[in-house]
Scaffold this active site. Structure first.
Site, short mmCIF file in Angstrom:
data_model
loop_
_atom_site.label_atom_id
_atom_site.label_comp_id
_atom_site.label_asym_id
_atom_site.label_seq_id
_atom_site.Cartn_x
_atom_site.Cartn_y
_atom_site.Cartn_z
N LYS A 15 1.46 -6.04 8.10
CA LYS A 15 2.03 -5.77 9.40
C LYS A 15 0.75 -4.73 10.04
O LYS A 15 0.54 -4.79 11.06
CB LYS A 15 3.50 -5.55 9.70
CG LYS A 15 4.43 -6.37 8.91
CD LYS A 15 5.73 -6.14 9.19
CE LYS A 15 6.12 -4.71 8.66
NZ LYS A 15 6.01 -4.84 7.03
N ARG A 90 14.22 -3.39 12.92
CA ARG A 90 14.29 -3.70 11.35
C ARG A 90 15.89 -4.04 10.99
O ARG A 90 16.14 -4.32 9.60
CB ARG A 90 14.13 -2.58 10.69
CG ARG A 90 12.74 -2.57 9.56
CD ARG A 90 12.63 -1.31 9.00
NE ARG A 90 11.58 -0.89 7.91
CZ ARG A 90 10.47 -0.79 8.12
NH1 ARG A 90 9.95 -0.67 9.18
NH2 ARG A 90 9.54 -0.74 7.00
N ARG A 129 -2.17 0.97 -1.99
CA ARG A 129 -2.51 1.33 -0.70
C ARG A 129 -3.00 2.81 -0.45
O ARG A 129 -2.29 3.63 -0.92
CB ARG A 129 -1.21 1.13 0.41
CG ARG A 129 -1.35 1.51 1.68
CD ARG A 129 -0.42 1.13 2.69
NE ARG A 129 1.10 1.32 2.33
CZ ARG A 129 1.96 0.86 3.02
NH1 ARG A 129 1.94 0.16 4.08
NH2 ARG A 129 3.49 1.11 2.88
N ARG A 162 0.99 7.14 0.12
CA ARG A 162 2.19 7.47 0.32
C ARG A 162 3.35 7.62 -0.59
O ARG A 162 3.20 7.06 -1.56
CB ARG A 162 2.72 6.46 1.53
CG ARG A 162 2.33 6.67 2.85
CD ARG A 162 2.62 5.46 3.87
NE ARG A 162 3.76 4.88 3.69
CZ ARG A 162 4.04 3.95 4.37
NH1 ARG A 162 3.32 3.14 5.24
NH2 ARG A 162 5.66 3.46 4.21
N ARG A 173 12.63 -0.42 -1.21
CA ARG A 173 12.34 -0.78 0.13
C ARG A 173 12.46 -2.58 0.12
O ARG A 173 12.86 -2.86 1.33
CB ARG A 173 10.87 -0.29 0.54
CG ARG A 173 11.10 1.12 0.63
CD ARG A 173 9.49 1.82 0.51
NE ARG A 173 8.66 1.20 1.67
CZ ARG A 173 7.35 1.24 1.37
NH1 ARG A 173 6.95 1.63 0.26
NH2 ARG A 173 6.48 0.58 2.39
#
Ligand code: ADP
Ligand code: ADP
Length: 216
Positions: A15, A90, A129, A162, A173
């Site tokens: 996203k 969300r 990531r 992160r 998550r």
């Protein structure tokens, strides 16, 4: 009338990556709720301190503070023409709040691209990531590496991993997404706004499919 595009999909599906590209191509501002929270954490605001307690566990920040943060952001002049929303709404309560806020400034949710990928791919992407400190630009050591190791291609700032991208938090998550966010799929499908996009393709192909979905 202002045009809002809501990007829907699980953590790691792309996203943020796509929102940045679409923002450049369309001129609509990219608003990432996660980036707004991380900005607050960096600046040690009260909101940041509160948000951090949820984010480190991979839980959602409560609806009331999240909605208030987004409403404040959408009132900035750069949202006059609309925005690309990444990570908000969300929950169904957030989606209802968004509908109500958009009435306030003559906006509407135009299209909701729902980007999909298999769970093992999401885990693989998130564990590789790397994110830029200054502006949240997104890279991937396997699939989309930066040009100069450890440095953002766009602003030269340091790349970091992160905290919530470690394996246990990623699993949580994804469960939170399935439990609390996936009801939005039928919500937007019932409103005739949902367009499904295969997120397992290359970044470039996903962008092409998104641009097609936005044209139609
Ligand atoms: P989200 O915002 O949905 O959590 P990101 O845009 O941050 O997802 O992407 C998650 C990771 O996967 C990043 O490291 C990004 O570089 C990488 N990525 C994004 N899209 C693709 C793709 N189509 N193929 C391979 N890797 C991708
Ligand atoms: P990703 O892009 O990988 O899905 P985000 O940057 O969007 O991750 O979100 C990181 C964290 O910020 C979430 O796990 C959650 O704790 C918090 N967060 C972001 N957006 C929202 C939201 N709309 N409602 C509640 N919490 C949110």
């Amino acid at each position: 009338m202002a045009t809002f595009i809501v990007l829907l999909g699980p953590p790691g599906v792309g996203k943020g990556t796509q929102a940045k590209i679409l923002s450049e191509q369309s001129g609509l501002v990219h608003i990432s709720s996660g980036d707004l929270f991380r900005e607050n954490i960096k600046n040690q605001t009260e909101l940041g301190k509160l948000a951090q307690t949820y984010m480190t566990k991979g839980e959602l920040v409560p609806n009331d503070v999240t909605i208030a943060m987004i409403r404040e952001r959408l009132h900035h002049p750069d949202c006059k023409k609309g925005a690309i929303l990444d990570g908000f709404p969300r929950t169904p309560a957030q989606a209802d709040a968004l509908e109500n806020m958009l009435h306030e400034f003559d906006g509407h949710v135009d299209v909701v691209p729902f980007i999909t990928a298999a769970e093992d791919i999401l885990v693989e992407r998130l564990s590789a990531r790397w994110t830029c400190r200054a502006n949240g630009h997104i890279f991937n050591e396997k699939f989309n590496p930066e040009k100069e190791a450890g440095k953002c291609d766009f602003d030269g700032s340091e790349l970091y991993q992160r905290d919530d991208d470690k394996a246990e938090t990623v699993k949580r998550r994804i469960d939170v997404y399935l439990d609390q966010t996936s009801p939005l799929i039928s919500y937007y499908r019932d409103h005739d706004k949902l367009v499904e996009i295969d997120g397992m393709q290359s970044i470039e192909q996903v962008t092409r499919d998104l641009l097609n979905a936005l044209k139609n």
